[in-house]
Design a protein around this motif. Structure first.
Motif, PDB file in Angstrom:
ATOM      1  N   ASN A  40     -16.296  25.679 -16.239  1.00 28.83           N
ATOM      2  CA  ASN A  40     -17.491  25.634 -15.388  1.00 28.83           C
ATOM      3  C   ASN A  40     -18.768  25.556 -16.214  1.00 28.83           C
ATOM      4  OD1 ASN A  40     -15.946  25.746 -13.058  1.00 28.83           O
ATOM      5  ND2 ASN A  40     -16.058  27.978 -12.916  1.00 28.83           N
ATOM      6  N   SER A  55     -20.813  23.179 -13.324  1.00 22.28           N
ATOM      7  CA  SER A  55     -20.481  23.218 -11.894  1.00 22.28           C
ATOM      8  C   SER A  55     -19.420  24.297 -11.690  1.00 22.28           C
ATOM      9  CB  SER A  55     -19.955  21.860 -11.410  1.00 22.28           C
ATOM     10  OG  SER A  55     -18.709  21.563 -12.018  1.00 22.28           O
ATOM     11  N   PRO A  81     -15.702  17.691  -7.302  1.00 21.72           N
ATOM     12  CA  PRO A  81     -16.735  17.819  -6.260  1.00 21.72           C
ATOM     13  C   PRO A  81     -16.969  16.490  -5.545  1.00 21.72           C
ATOM     14  CG  PRO A  81     -17.445  18.837  -8.321  1.00 21.72           C
ATOM     15  CD  PRO A  81     -16.209  18.064  -8.629  1.00 21.72           C
ATOM     16  N   TYR A  95     -19.004  13.361  -7.011  1.00 19.68           N
ATOM     17  CA  TYR A  95     -19.042  13.465  -8.468  1.00 19.68           C
ATOM     18  C   TYR A  95     -18.708  12.110  -9.068  1.00 19.68           C
ATOM     19  CZ  TYR A  95     -18.878  16.113 -12.832  1.00 19.68           C
ATOM     20  OH  TYR A  95     -19.144  16.612 -14.069  1.00 19.68           O
TER      21      TYR A  95
END
Length: 375
Positions: free
Chosen positions: A214, A219, A235, A238
């Motif tokens: 992360n 993210s 995501p 993305y």
């Protein structure tokens, strides 16, 4: 025993010197690709049954292995030869099991290595050729076909009064002997989420991997599910595909955590201790009691001019009791490190096998804060 202790001391000193030359953080770090596996990227086991032909009289004895004769008859019938009811006594055919591993993402036409193992009473597979053998997966479908000359590393030779066998002549290998005929339907690029599985499940290690991913990707795409599983979600919107994300994160380094554990192999005397092993204050002494009994019987017989008497065997036993080991009581201070523990045990002048008993006794006393596993 003292020799073993000196060897263990030298090995420990070498390991410690290497550890001093490399920063501790760098020495304990591992790439994410080395400590996790990606869901779906896996190998599959294949198995098949076939015949090896062309042996020089070292194949199965058909009267002892009826399945070899049945397989030979069936094969000849498929080739248009009617062999039913015929008495066959060839010794150059052997029934074998063929095994292989289908790598992940194997495509049609790719070649794989296969292993060949005799099932019957064949003596040697050297010089034999495996005929076309379908290789099945766990679902019963054919994924590859194997065929080719069998390479055998071992050999056997015998004469009228002696024989010699080196290696395993009834087991061989065919390099690139299998051709992939069916692909496993799995497209990694189409996935929007994937799970990472830790090779050694640990909650702290899994959390460190999650935080590292992360932080690098900026993210919250990585989510910790349990000590062995991390879910990676792409995501919405993305730019990078999931394959590109895996490529970016697999080179990231993480310092894995580990349990305090001592691994013992009593057969070989090998002891492996993790760096997290801790010992509370404890006193240790070691000694061995050796009792040896030797028999030296003597013959007692009457003199040359004796009027009577018989020759008798008179037993003579000698019993020796010897106590060896250290005469010192060594005290280990509380919360010692692995280095202190090894140094303290080596100070007693004991070998690895005596050290096994000492470690088990320390664990039984409750002074060792570690798990002992006996192999």
């Amino acid at each position: 025993m003292l020799k073993n202790s000196r060897v263990l001391t030298l090995i420990t000193a070498a390991i410690l010197s290497i550890g001093l030359a490399v920063p501790s953080e760098a020495a304990g770090s591992s790439r994410i690709k080395d400590i996790v596996s990606v869901e779906g990227i896996r190998e599959n086991q294949l198995i098949g049954y076939g015949l090896v032909v062309g042996l020089n009289g070292t194949g199965d004895t058909l009267r002892n292995t009826p399945y070899t004769e049945q397989s030979l008859t069936s094969m000849l019938e498929r080739l248009g030869v009617n062999a039913k009811g015929e008495t066959m006594r060839p010794e150059n055919v052997a029934a074998v099991m063929v095994t292989a591993t289908l790598p992940s993402f194997s495509r049609q036409g790719n070649r794989i290595d296969v292993n060949v193992s005799s099932m019957g009473d064949a003596e040697d597979l050297k010089g034999g050729t495996l005929i076309a053998t379908p290789l099945l997966g766990a679902d019963g479908e054919v994924y590859a076909v194997a065929q080719g000359a069998v390479a055998v590393a071992g050999f056997s030779a015998s004469g009228d009064a002696a024989s010699i066998v080196q290696g395993v002549p009834t087991n061989g290998r065919i390099a690139n002997g299998g051709i992939v005929e069916r692909e496993i339907p799995f497209e990694l690029s189409d996935l929007t989420s994937v799970k990472l599985s830790l090779h050694n499940p640990d909650l702290t290690t899994a959390q460190r991997i999650t935080n590292t991913i992360n932080g690098h990707m900026k993210s919250s795409m990585a989510r910790l599910l349990d000590p062995a599983t991390i879910q990676l979600d792409r995501p919405i919107g993305y730019e990078l595909a999931l394959v590109d994300i895996l490529t970016n994160i697999e080179q990231l380094t993480v310092t894995p955590d580990q349990k305090a554990r001592v691994i013992i192999d009593e057969r070989t005397g090998i002891i492996v201790m993790g760096s997290e092993v801790r010992i509370n204050s404890v006193a240790i002494a070691q000694g061995n009691l050796t009792i040896s009994i030797s028999e030296q019987p003597q013959v007692s017989q009457p003199g040359a001019f004796a009027q009577g008497g018989q020759t008798q065997v008179v037993p003579r036993s000698t019993v020796n009791v010897e106590e060896s080991g250290t005469e010192k009581l060594t005290v280990l201070p509380p919360s010692v490190t692995l280095q202190d523990l090894v140094d303290g045990l080596n100070a007693l002048g004991v070998g690895p096998r005596d050290m096994i008993s000492i470690l088990q006794a320390v664990k039984a006393s409750g002074a060792m804060q570690a798990e002992i596993q006996v192999m």
